[in-house]
Design a protein around this motif. Structure first.
Motif, PDB file in Angstrom:
ATOM      1  N   ALA A  64      33.082-105.882  -5.540  1.00  0.00           N
ATOM      2  CA  ALA A  64      33.486-106.539  -6.775  1.00  0.00           C
ATOM      3  C   ALA A  64      34.749-107.349  -6.535  1.00  0.00           C
ATOM      4  O   ALA A  64      35.579-106.992  -5.686  1.00  0.00           O
ATOM      5  N   PRO A  65      34.927-108.450  -7.251  1.00  0.00           N
ATOM      6  CA  PRO A  65      36.162-109.236  -7.110  1.00  0.00           C
ATOM      7  C   PRO A  65      37.400-108.384  -7.375  1.00  0.00           C
ATOM      8  O   PRO A  65      37.342-107.373  -8.082  1.00  0.00           O
ATOM      9  N   ALA A  66      38.520-108.805  -6.807  1.00  0.00           N
ATOM     10  CA  ALA A  66      39.764-108.068  -7.009  1.00  0.00           C
ATOM     11  C   ALA A  66      40.159-108.041  -8.475  1.00  0.00           C
ATOM     12  O   ALA A  66      40.662-107.029  -8.980  1.00  0.00           O
ATOM     13  N   LEU A  67      39.920-109.139  -9.185  1.00  0.00           N
ATOM     14  CA  LEU A  67      40.299-109.236 -10.599  1.00  0.00           C
ATOM     15  C   LEU A  67      39.343-110.179 -11.310  1.00  0.00           C
ATOM     16  O   LEU A  67      39.046-111.267 -10.798  1.00  0.00           O
ATOM     17  N   LEU A  97      40.914-117.000 -21.740  1.00  0.00           N
ATOM     18  CA  LEU A  97      41.029-117.276 -20.309  1.00  0.00           C
ATOM     19  C   LEU A  97      39.915-116.581 -19.539  1.00  0.00           C
ATOM     20  O   LEU A  97      39.641-115.404 -19.768  1.00  0.00           O
ATOM     21  N   ASP A  98      39.268-117.324 -18.658  1.00  0.00           N
ATOM     22  CA  ASP A  98      38.288-116.781 -17.720  1.00  0.00           C
ATOM     23  C   ASP A  98      38.855-116.958 -16.309  1.00  0.00           C
ATOM     24  O   ASP A  98      39.301-118.053 -15.944  1.00  0.00           O
ATOM     25  N   LEU A  99      38.849-115.874 -15.532  1.00  0.00           N
ATOM     26  CA  LEU A  99      39.498-115.910 -14.231  1.00  0.00           C
ATOM     27  C   LEU A  99      38.816-114.944 -13.272  1.00  0.00           C
ATOM     28  O   LEU A  99      38.449-113.835 -13.663  1.00  0.00           O
ATOM     29  N   VAL A 100      38.647-115.374 -12.027  1.00  0.00           N
ATOM     30  CA  VAL A 100      38.165-114.496 -10.962  1.00  0.00           C
ATOM     31  C   VAL A 100      39.081-114.666  -9.759  1.00  0.00           C
ATOM     32  O   VAL A 100      39.302-115.786  -9.289  1.00  0.00           O
ATOM     33  N   VAL A 101      39.629-113.558  -9.286  1.00  0.00           N
ATOM     34  CA  VAL A 101      40.396-113.536  -8.040  1.00  0.00           C
ATOM     35  C   VAL A 101      39.569-112.750  -7.033  1.00  0.00           C
ATOM     36  O   VAL A 101      39.245-111.582  -7.267  1.00  0.00           O
ATOM     37  N   GLY A 102      39.208-113.394  -5.939  1.00  0.00           N
ATOM     38  CA  GLY A 102      38.342-112.767  -4.963  1.00  0.00           C
ATOM     39  C   GLY A 102      39.050-111.714  -4.130  1.00  0.00           C
ATOM     40  O   GLY A 102      40.277-111.645  -4.078  1.00  0.00           O
ATOM     41  N   VAL A 103      38.273-110.894  -3.461  1.00  0.00           N
ATOM     42  CA  VAL A 103      38.819-109.874  -2.566  1.00  0.00           C
ATOM     43  C   VAL A 103      39.651-110.553  -1.485  1.00  0.00           C
ATOM     44  O   VAL A 103      39.198-111.487  -0.816  1.00  0.00           O
ATOM     45  N   GLY A 104      40.896-110.130  -1.326  1.00  0.00           N
ATOM     46  CA  GLY A 104      41.763-110.663  -0.294  1.00  0.00           C
ATOM     47  C   GLY A 104      42.308-112.053  -0.548  1.00  0.00           C
ATOM     48  O   GLY A 104      42.959-112.633   0.331  1.00  0.00           O
ATOM     49  N   GLU A 105      42.101-112.602  -1.731  1.00  0.00           N
ATOM     50  CA  GLU A 105      42.558-113.950  -2.034  1.00  0.00           C
ATOM     51  C   GLU A 105      44.029-113.948  -2.448  1.00  0.00           C
ATOM     52  O   GLU A 105      44.487-113.061  -3.170  1.00  0.00           O
ATOM     53  N   SER A 106      44.782-114.943  -2.005  1.00  0.00           N
ATOM     54  CA  SER A 106      46.177-115.092  -2.425  1.00  0.00           C
ATOM     55  C   SER A 106      46.276-116.236  -3.429  1.00  0.00           C
ATOM     56  O   SER A 106      45.811-117.345  -3.173  1.00  0.00           O
ATOM     57  N   VAL A 107      46.873-115.929  -4.579  1.00  0.00           N
ATOM     58  CA  VAL A 107      46.912-116.872  -5.693  1.00  0.00           C
ATOM     59  C   VAL A 107      48.340-116.978  -6.215  1.00  0.00           C
ATOM     60  O   VAL A 107      49.010-115.965  -6.438  1.00  0.00           O
ATOM     61  N   ALA A 108      48.804-118.199  -6.421  1.00  0.00           N
ATOM     62  CA  ALA A 108      50.088-118.442  -7.068  1.00  0.00           C
ATOM     63  C   ALA A 108      49.835-118.771  -8.535  1.00  0.00           C
ATOM     64  O   ALA A 108      48.975-119.600  -8.857  1.00  0.00           O
ATOM     65  N   LEU A 109      50.583-118.118  -9.421  1.00  0.00           N
ATOM     66  CA  LEU A 109      50.486-118.353 -10.856  1.00  0.00           C
ATOM     67  C   LEU A 109      51.752-119.106 -11.265  1.00  0.00           C
ATOM     68  O   LEU A 109      52.853-118.539 -11.265  1.00  0.00           O
ATOM     69  N   VAL A 127      39.456-104.670 -12.576  1.00  0.00           N
ATOM     70  CA  VAL A 127      40.026-104.691 -11.233  1.00  0.00           C
ATOM     71  C   VAL A 127      39.064-103.957 -10.306  1.00  0.00           C
ATOM     72  O   VAL A 127      38.723-102.792 -10.558  1.00  0.00           O
ATOM     73  N   ALA A 128      38.581-104.662  -9.286  1.00  0.00           N
ATOM     74  CA  ALA A 128      37.647-104.078  -8.309  1.00  0.00           C
ATOM     75  C   ALA A 128      36.444-103.434  -8.999  1.00  0.00           C
ATOM     76  O   ALA A 128      35.919-102.419  -8.536  1.00  0.00           O
ATOM     77  N   ALA A 178      41.197 -98.275 -11.656  1.00  0.00           N
ATOM     78  CA  ALA A 178      41.841 -99.591 -11.612  1.00  0.00           C
ATOM     79  C   ALA A 178      43.319 -99.450 -11.280  1.00  0.00           C
ATOM     80  O   ALA A 178      43.871-100.207 -10.471  1.00  0.00           O
ATOM     81  N   ARG A 179      43.975 -98.467 -11.888  1.00  0.00           N
ATOM     82  CA  ARG A 179      45.399 -98.247 -11.611  1.00  0.00           C
ATOM     83  C   ARG A 179      45.622 -97.832 -10.157  1.00  0.00           C
ATOM     84  O   ARG A 179      46.629 -98.192  -9.542  1.00  0.00           O
ATOM     85  N   ALA A 180      44.676 -97.074  -9.611  1.00  0.00           N
ATOM     86  CA  ALA A 180      44.825 -96.585  -8.244  1.00  0.00           C
ATOM     87  C   ALA A 180      44.773 -97.709  -7.218  1.00  0.00           C
ATOM     88  O   ALA A 180      45.338 -97.583  -6.126  1.00  0.00           O
ATOM     89  N   THR A 181      44.120 -98.797  -7.559  1.00  0.00           N
ATOM     90  CA  THR A 181      43.962 -99.894  -6.604  1.00  0.00           C
ATOM     91  C   THR A 181      44.912-101.052  -6.865  1.00  0.00           C
ATOM     92  O   THR A 181      44.899-102.041  -6.132  1.00  0.00           O
ATOM     93  N   THR A 182      45.758-100.952  -7.900  1.00  0.00           N
ATOM     94  CA  THR A 182      46.643-102.038  -8.305  1.00  0.00           C
ATOM     95  C   THR A 182      48.104-101.636  -8.160  1.00  0.00           C
ATOM     96  O   THR A 182      48.516-100.577  -8.627  1.00  0.00           O
ATOM     97  N   SER A 183      48.888-102.487  -7.510  1.00  0.00           N
ATOM     98  CA  SER A 183      50.332-102.292  -7.453  1.00  0.00           C
ATOM     99  C   SER A 183      50.989-103.461  -8.184  1.00  0.00           C
ATOM    100  O   SER A 183      50.581-104.615  -8.015  1.00  0.00           O
TER     101      SER A 183
END
Length: 231
Positions: A8-11, A29-41, A69-70, A79-84
């Motif tokens: 599953a996507p990271a977010l 807002l519709d958003l997908v952050v892929g696994v391992g992707e680096s994104v600047a907001l 999340v994932a 979700a909390r366990a995989t998010t910092s």
């Protein structure tokens, strides 16, 4: 024969909206952050960056829409366990030393407490001589560096970062940039909100927000991003 499925996507956010007392802080807002992707907001104060990150971290409930999340609904224990989350304002205990903070956060997430990686992080950020001091006595910059260590000593596959460069000296900023690159190289997804448009040169993708609305999502130059957010 087993069938392998893509992770599953990271977010993922779908129709995500946030209003405060009738004022819209984040447009649908519709958003997908892929696994391992680096994104600047990217965006100025009030653009919706912190609101989006706090909802992704499970600290703020959306007014409408969904977020995962994932593959786990935001707020769930998985979700909390995989998010910092590295917030813009460090949240620290007044009566714990830096070392005790690290041991607590690490063990809370199944780690060993103080280990070689934690020690390395502290040394790289210039905190080595202060590990047995109380962060309550630290300057704003040292508290921010402490918060960076705490965000990285636990396991995660998604790192959310809100204005991480505020209060850091130039050596601290350089170390943090290297650490973010390392996190990305290790396979974690990163979503970093910043006023510093130069960060867009280090990431896979940039998202620009203005007045709670996405005005750009893709690859852009610093000048393009500044123009999009009104810089």
């Amino acid at each position: 024969m087993s069938v392998e499925h893509d992770p599953a996507p990271a977010l993922v956010a779908a129709g995500l909206t946030k209003t405060y007392d009738g004022v819209t802080a984040l447009q649908p807002l519709d958003l997908v952050v892929g696994v391992g992707e680096s994104v600047a907001l990217i965006g100025h104060n009030g653009s919706g960056k912190s609101t989006l990150l706090r909802m992704a971290a499970g600290l703020l409930d959306p007014t409408a829409g969904t977020m995962a999340v994932a593959g786990f609904e935001v707020g769930d224990i998985d979700a909390r366990a995989t998010t910092s989350f590295l917030p813009d304002d460090p949240v620290l205990y007044d009566d714990l030393s830096l070392r005790e903070h690290v041991e607590y956060i690490s063990r809370l997430h199944g780690g060993e407490g103080w280990d070689a990686y934690a020690e390395s992080l502290c040394e790289r950020l210039g905190l080595g001589p202060r590990v047995d001091d109380l962060p309550a006595t630290f300057s704003r910059g040292l508290r921010q560096k402490t918060s960076i260590v705490l965000a990285l000593v636990r396991p995660f596959s998604l790192l959310l970062v809100d204005e991480p460069f505020v209060g850091l000296d130039q050596p601290g900023k350089a170390v943090l940039l290297d650490l973010l690159d390392e996190v990305h190289a290790d396979g974690a997804a990163t979503l970093v909100a910043t006023h510093d448009p130069a960060y867009v040169d280090r990431v896979d993708r940039s998202i620009a927000l203005r007045d709670g609305e996405v005005v750009f999502d893709g690859t852009a130059s610093v000048d393009q991003v500044l123009a999009l957010v009104g810089g």
